[in-house]
Design a protein around this motif. Sequence first.
Motif, PDB file in Angstrom:
ATOM      1  N   ALA A   1       0.840  -1.200   0.000  1.00  0.00           N
ATOM      2  CA  ALA A   1       0.000   0.000   0.000  1.00  0.00           C
ATOM      3  C   ALA A   1       0.875   1.251   0.000  1.00  0.00           C
ATOM      4  O   ALA A   1       0.614   2.196  -0.747  1.00  0.00           O
ATOM      5  N   VAL A   2       1.932   1.250   0.802  1.00  0.00           N
ATOM      6  CA  VAL A   2       2.838   2.392   0.847  1.00  0.00           C
ATOM      7  C   VAL A   2       3.539   2.555  -0.500  1.00  0.00           C
ATOM      8  O   VAL A   2       3.826   3.674  -0.929  1.00  0.00           O
ATOM      9  N   MET A   3       3.762   1.467  -1.205  1.00  0.00           N
ATOM     10  CA  MET A   3       4.401   1.537  -2.517  1.00  0.00           C
ATOM     11  C   MET A   3       3.500   2.163  -3.579  1.00  0.00           C
ATOM     12  O   MET A   3       3.928   2.327  -4.718  1.00  0.00           O
ATOM     13  N   SER A   4       2.288   2.537  -3.219  1.00  0.00           N
ATOM     14  CA  SER A   4       1.460   3.322  -4.141  1.00  0.00           C
ATOM     15  C   SER A   4       2.025   4.735  -4.246  1.00  0.00           C
ATOM     16  O   SER A   4       1.625   5.497  -5.104  1.00  0.00           O
ATOM     17  N   PHE A   5       2.954   5.079  -3.376  1.00  0.00           N
ATOM     18  CA  PHE A   5       3.631   6.380  -3.314  1.00  0.00           C
ATOM     19  C   PHE A   5       2.660   7.516  -3.018  1.00  0.00           C
ATOM     20  O   PHE A   5       2.947   8.667  -3.325  1.00  0.00           O
ATOM     21  N   ASN A   6       1.531   7.191  -2.413  1.00  0.00           N
ATOM     22  CA  ASN A   6       0.589   8.217  -1.997  1.00  0.00           C
ATOM     23  C   ASN A   6       0.964   8.623  -0.582  1.00  0.00           C
ATOM     24  O   ASN A   6       1.061   7.779   0.313  1.00  0.00           O
ATOM     25  N   ALA A   7       1.184   9.907  -0.368  1.00  0.00           N
ATOM     26  CA  ALA A   7       1.632  10.390   0.940  1.00  0.00           C
ATOM     27  C   ALA A   7       0.592  10.120   2.024  1.00  0.00           C
ATOM     28  O   ALA A   7       0.951   9.827   3.164  1.00  0.00           O
ATOM     29  N   GLY A   8      -0.689  10.190   1.687  1.00  0.00           N
ATOM     30  CA  GLY A   8      -1.735   9.902   2.662  1.00  0.00           C
ATOM     31  C   GLY A   8      -1.676   8.457   3.132  1.00  0.00           C
ATOM     32  O   GLY A   8      -1.873   8.165   4.318  1.00  0.00           O
ATOM     33  N   VAL A   9      -1.389   7.534   2.227  1.00  0.00           N
ATOM     34  CA  VAL A   9      -1.273   6.113   2.580  1.00  0.00           C
ATOM     35  C   VAL A   9      -0.059   5.903   3.482  1.00  0.00           C
ATOM     36  O   VAL A   9      -0.135   5.155   4.463  1.00  0.00           O
ATOM     37  N   LEU A  10       1.047   6.556   3.180  1.00  0.00           N
ATOM     38  CA  LEU A  10       2.231   6.456   4.038  1.00  0.00           C
ATOM     39  C   LEU A  10       1.910   6.949   5.444  1.00  0.00           C
ATOM     40  O   LEU A  10       2.243   6.283   6.439  1.00  0.00           O
ATOM     41  N   LEU A  11       1.244   8.082   5.546  1.00  0.00           N
ATOM     42  CA  LEU A  11       0.895   8.620   6.863  1.00  0.00           C
ATOM     43  C   LEU A  11      -0.091   7.715   7.595  1.00  0.00           C
ATOM     44  O   LEU A  11       0.002   7.556   8.819  1.00  0.00           O
ATOM     45  N   ALA A  12      -1.022   7.082   6.866  1.00  0.00           N
ATOM     46  CA  ALA A  12      -1.971   6.150   7.495  1.00  0.00           C
ATOM     47  C   ALA A  12      -1.231   4.932   8.049  1.00  0.00           C
ATOM     48  O   ALA A  12      -1.547   4.449   9.140  1.00  0.00           O
ATOM     49  N   ALA A  13      -0.235   4.428   7.307  1.00  0.00           N
ATOM     50  CA  ALA A  13       0.547   3.285   7.785  1.00  0.00           C
ATOM     51  C   ALA A  13       1.337   3.662   9.038  1.00  0.00           C
ATOM     52  O   ALA A  13       1.351   2.914  10.021  1.00  0.00           O
ATOM     53  N   LEU A  14       1.975   4.821   9.010  1.00  0.00           N
ATOM     54  CA  LEU A  14       2.712   5.279  10.190  1.00  0.00           C
ATOM     55  C   LEU A  14       1.777   5.521  11.363  1.00  0.00           C
ATOM     56  O   LEU A  14       2.102   5.185  12.510  1.00  0.00           O
ATOM     57  N   ALA A  15       0.617   6.087  11.063  1.00  0.00           N
ATOM     58  CA  ALA A  15      -0.368   6.356  12.121  1.00  0.00           C
ATOM     59  C   ALA A  15      -0.921   5.061  12.701  1.00  0.00           C
ATOM     60  O   ALA A  15      -1.358   5.040  13.850  1.00  0.00           O
ATOM     61  N   GLY A  16      -0.922   3.974  11.964  1.00  0.00           N
ATOM     62  CA  GLY A  16      -1.361   2.688  12.491  1.00  0.00           C
ATOM     63  C   GLY A  16      -0.287   1.988  13.296  1.00  0.00           C
ATOM     64  O   GLY A  16      -0.549   1.427  14.366  1.00  0.00           O
ATOM     65  N   HIS A  17       0.944   2.001  12.790  1.00  0.00           N
ATOM     66  CA  HIS A  17       2.039   1.348  13.510  1.00  0.00           C
ATOM     67  C   HIS A  17       2.344   2.048  14.835  1.00  0.00           C
ATOM     68  O   HIS A  17       2.682   1.393  15.818  1.00  0.00           O
ATOM     69  N   THR A  18       2.221   3.359  14.864  1.00  0.00           N
ATOM     70  CA  THR A  18       2.582   4.120  16.067  1.00  0.00           C
ATOM     71  C   THR A  18       1.702   3.791  17.268  1.00  0.00           C
ATOM     72  O   THR A  18       2.220   3.360  18.305  1.00  0.00           O
ATOM     73  N   PRO A  19       0.372   3.944  17.197  1.00  0.00           N
ATOM     74  CA  PRO A  19      -0.428   3.573  18.374  1.00  0.00           C
ATOM     75  C   PRO A  19      -0.448   2.065  18.594  1.00  0.00           C
ATOM     76  O   PRO A  19      -0.595   1.616  19.721  1.00  0.00           O
ATOM     77  N   GLY A  20      -0.278   1.286  17.510  1.00  0.00           N
ATOM     78  CA  GLY A  20      -0.219  -0.166  17.664  1.00  0.00           C
ATOM     79  C   GLY A  20       0.937  -0.581  18.542  1.00  0.00           C
ATOM     80  O   GLY A  20       0.792  -1.387  19.462  1.00  0.00           O
ATOM     81  N   LEU A  21       2.107  -0.023  18.264  1.00  0.00           N
ATOM     82  CA  LEU A  21       3.269  -0.325  19.101  1.00  0.00           C
ATOM     83  C   LEU A  21       3.070   0.224  20.507  1.00  0.00           C
ATOM     84  O   LEU A  21       3.363  -0.461  21.483  1.00  0.00           O
ATOM     85  N   PHE A  22       2.551   1.437  20.612  1.00  0.00           N
ATOM     86  CA  PHE A  22       2.362   2.060  21.920  1.00  0.00           C
ATOM     87  C   PHE A  22       1.425   1.240  22.798  1.00  0.00           C
ATOM     88  O   PHE A  22       1.723   0.968  23.961  1.00  0.00           O
ATOM     89  N   VAL A  23       0.302   0.790  22.236  1.00  0.00           N
ATOM     90  CA  VAL A  23      -0.695   0.058  23.024  1.00  0.00           C
ATOM     91  C   VAL A  23      -0.274  -1.388  23.278  1.00  0.00           C
ATOM     92  O   VAL A  23      -0.390  -1.886  24.394  1.00  0.00           O
ATOM     93  N   PHE A  24       0.224  -2.072  22.255  1.00  0.00           N
ATOM     94  CA  PHE A  24       0.459  -3.512  22.381  1.00  0.00           C
ATOM     95  C   PHE A  24       1.865  -3.895  22.793  1.00  0.00           C
ATOM     96  O   PHE A  24       2.064  -4.965  23.356  1.00  0.00           O
TER      97      PHE A  24
END
Length: 161
Positions: free
Chosen positions: A113-136
């Motif tokens: 998905a990040v390889m679509s080179f869409n900046a919004g998709v990159l930010l969504a992936a980072l925004a998912g990994h960040t709270p995921g790591l923080f919570v879990f």
Amino acid sequence: MDHDHMHGGDMGGMASPPKSMNGAGGMMHRHKMMMHMTFFWSTNAEVLFSGWPGTSTKMYILSLVFVFALAILVEWLSSTHMIREGMNNVAAGMIQTVKHANRVGLAYMVMLAVMSFNAGVLLAALAGHTPGLFVFRSRVFKKKARPPSYQKTSDLPPMSC
């Protein structure tokens, strides 16, 4: 020799798309889709599947939520404990293998998905990994400050990127 034919005419040195004959004997052009090779901002992107999310802003937002959720799932799978003390080695190995396959598959989907080179998709992936790591996986929500050195923190080895 035709100079335009050799160098692709007005396409900036790129070869023109191949032409093929249709059943009626006429010419039919195949349309080639160009992939972005730099990050761009747009709701008109193709994420994971051909034609998805299309040109709809609502579908683009849904694709961002989907990538966000995939990234959180990767972090959750990286931290869950399903193998219990005294469990049969075969059953434990099967659980570990299925967990690993799911985690790697989801991580590859986020990467693609990040390889679509869409900046919004990159930010969504980072925004998912960040709270995921923080919570879990962070120490914030752990009952003990530190597990004993002999105790594993997950059923799976850490992912290396």
